[in-house]
Motif scaffolding. Structure first.
Motif, PDB file in Angstrom:
ATOM      1  N   GLN A  60       1.043   4.123  -2.929  1.00  0.00           N
ATOM      2  CA  GLN A  60       0.833   5.552  -2.645  1.00  0.00           C
ATOM      3  C   GLN A  60       2.033   6.384  -3.103  1.00  0.00           C
ATOM      4  OE1 GLN A  60      -0.071   5.951   1.512  1.00  0.00           O
ATOM      5  NE2 GLN A  60      -1.859   4.576   1.408  1.00  0.00           N
ATOM      6  N   SER A 106       7.038  10.175   2.417  1.00  0.00           N
ATOM      7  CA  SER A 106       6.450   8.860   2.068  1.00  0.00           C
ATOM      8  C   SER A 106       7.544   7.818   1.868  1.00  0.00           C
ATOM      9  CB  SER A 106       5.612   8.993   0.792  1.00  0.00           C
ATOM     10  OG  SER A 106       4.537   9.879   0.996  1.00  0.00           O
ATOM     11  N   ALA A 119       1.884   9.326  -5.916  1.00  0.00           N
ATOM     12  CA  ALA A 119       2.308  10.707  -5.644  1.00  0.00           C
ATOM     13  C   ALA A 119       3.384  11.149  -6.616  1.00  0.00           C
ATOM     14  CB  ALA A 119       2.804  10.815  -4.206  1.00  0.00           C
ATOM     15  N   ASP A 167       0.842  -1.214   0.000  1.00  0.00           N
ATOM     16  CA  ASP A 167       0.000   0.000   0.000  1.00  0.00           C
ATOM     17  C   ASP A 167       0.874   1.260   0.000  1.00  0.00           C
ATOM     18  OD1 ASP A 167      -2.209  -1.615   0.023  1.00  0.00           O
ATOM     19  OD2 ASP A 167      -2.521  -1.493   2.195  1.00  0.00           O
TER      20      ASP A 167
END
Length: 499
Positions: free
Chosen positions: A132, A167, A136, A128
């Motif tokens: 993401q 992140s 991004a 996950d």
């Protein structure tokens, strides 16, 4: 003989077939089966331990490889993000769109790294975060591509790289957290494998020891039975049947031993019958010779000269010795045939001794022997005739081995319900090598005197058998100095009557 063996096999066919189901057919097979069954649990435990260690090593190798890949790729993603951010900043500051070429090259490397990470066996949480991060970065790429000819508009996108770096750091930290979790799981697995191996060893080692003990008993039992059978035959106990349980070859060996036992028993019976017949055949003419010598000594056939009387006395003495030897053979035959039943009644041991000394007075006087007798009154519950045979055999033995002019010591005593009779001669004693064999039938010791009439070797054997029948015994007492010391112990009262 082979026909008898085959017949024996056919007669015991049902028994052999039933034994075949329970026992191996050979001793070697039993040993191999025992080793196999004892070693099998340990082999299984070793194989299971090897598989557990192999699984643990494989999983550790995969975990280490994946951790190295994730760490390397995570650092590479962070480096490419920094490169893309630096290219955008330089383009914005310098206003040169050609500097975005570094951004696009870093973008391509970023996508390659992200693709390689997605092919790894990531946890759901890692997947996950990676998705993401890719989304991004793709959004920033679209915006940068849209304003690549307007460097002034890149200022709004520089702040997005800070979120992208966060992140990436989050993905990196989560990766290490999951790696630590997997390391903990491997430690738990190693602990479980260690516990399983320990439990298996604790369970299987006693089981293997029990199996080893069981097969040791199975292997040792027929060997012990064969050893007991051979020992019994060596001791002359031929009436007990021989049976060996176990592998078929040892069972067959036991059957052959039993055949040998029966054969020896038959030969022993033939020998006993021969002794009985020969002894009876010799006793009749010997009785006539002895009575004839008595008549000559008494002068019934006329007065004899001194030389003739000496010859007649020699004939009489030697005929008496031969009669005793024949009576020994008859007594031994009766013992072997189990006909020596006891006829008990009260008897005085002193009177028995005096009677035996009177019977042997002639030979005692001819050798000039002295008798040192100390015998208080002792009343025995015994078979008087057989006690007399015991005393007569021991005294004859003492007279035979004592030198002329020697002294024979005889004394009696009473201890704890047992009467003891000790007889010590003045001879050379019993050789050390003869001590354990002196009571065996027909055994002649090394120190045998030269004589025209040799002993049969049965006197001590018969005396001991009679003593044992009374519940007593005869022993050869160690003697300091010259002479042989024999001790007879006989119960004063019959133990069966007073029990």
């Amino acid at each position: 003989m082979f026909a008898r063996v085959e017949a024996g096999r056919q007669d015991s066919g049902g028994v052999s077939f039933s034994r075949l189901r329970r026992d191996p057919q050979s001793f070697l097979k039993l040993i191999l089966l025992g080793f196999a069954l004892v070693g099998l649990p340990l082999i299984i435990a070793l194989i299971n331990s090897a598989f557990s260690i192999d699984r643990l090593a494989d999983q550790s190798r995969k975990a280490v490889y994946q951790a190295a890949q994730i760490a390397h790729s995570s650092r590479a993603l962070a480096d490419e993000i920094a490169t893309m951010e630096r290219a955008v900043r330089q383009t914005h500051i310098l206003g040169d769109p050609s500097l975005l070429d570094n951004y696009f090259r870093a973008h391509v490397k970023f996508e390659v790294m992200a693709a390689s990470l997605s092919e790894l066996s990531l946890h759901v949480e890692q997947k996950d975060l990676l998705m993401q991060l890719q989304a991004a970065e793709a959004l920033i790429f679209e915006k940068v591509s849209a304003v690549r000819q307007s460097p002034a508009e890149l200022s709004d996108l520089i702040g997005n790289f800070a979120l992208l770096r966060d992140s990436a750091r989050t993905f990196f930290s989560v990766g290490y957290t999951l790696i630590e979790r997997e390391v903990d799981e491997m430690q738990d697995m190693a602990g479980y494998a260690r516990f399983t191996v320990g439990w298996q060893l604790l369970a299987l080692i006693p089981f293997a020891i029990l199996l080893a003990f069981f097969f040791s008993v199975r292997i040792a039992r027929p060997i012990r039975q064969i050893d007991e059978a051979i020992r019994n035959m060596g001791q002359g106990e031929l009436y007990k049947a021989i049976r060996v349980d176990g592998p078929q070859d040892l069972v067959y060996f036991g059957e052959r031993l039993d055949w040998m036992r029966r054969r020896l028993l038959k030969l022993e019976e033939q020998k006993t019958r021969f002794l009985q017949h020969v002894s009876h055949e010799l006793k009749t003419p010997l009785t006539a010779m002895r009575e004839g010598a008595d008549l000559l000594v008494e002068g019934v056939a006329g007065e004899l000269t001194e030389e003739q009387q000496r010859i007649a006395r020699i004939l009489h003495s030697n005929s008496m010795q031969l009669q005793r030897r024949i009576e020994d053979l008859l007594s031994y035959s009766a013992l072997q045939a189990e006909k020596a039943a006891l006829v008990r009644h009260e008897a005085d041991l002193t009177q028995i001794l005096e009677s035996v000394l009177h019977d042997q007075n002639l030979i005692i006087m001819s050798k000039g022997l002295r008798i040192d007798l100390s015998c208080p009154t002792l009343i025995l519950d015994c078979d008087e005739q057989k006690i007399k045979v015991i005393v007569d055999n021991l005294l004859s033995n003492a007279v035979k081995f004592s030198p002329p002019g020697g002294c024979i010591r005889i004394w009696t005593s009473k201890t704890t319900g047992m009467a003891q009779l000790d007889i010590v001669d003045a001879g050379l004693g019993v050789d050390e090598s003869d001590r354990e064999k002196v009571f065996e039938p027909f055994y002649q010791g090394r120190r045998v005197l030269d004589s025209h009439v040799r002993g049969t070797g049965l006197g001590l054997s018969i005396a001991r058998e009679y003593a044992l029948a009374h519940g007593g015994d005869i022993e050869l007492v160690p003697q300091v100095g010259l002479g042989a010391h024999f001790r007879v112990t006989i119960p004063v009262c019959d133990p069966e009557v007073h029990s």
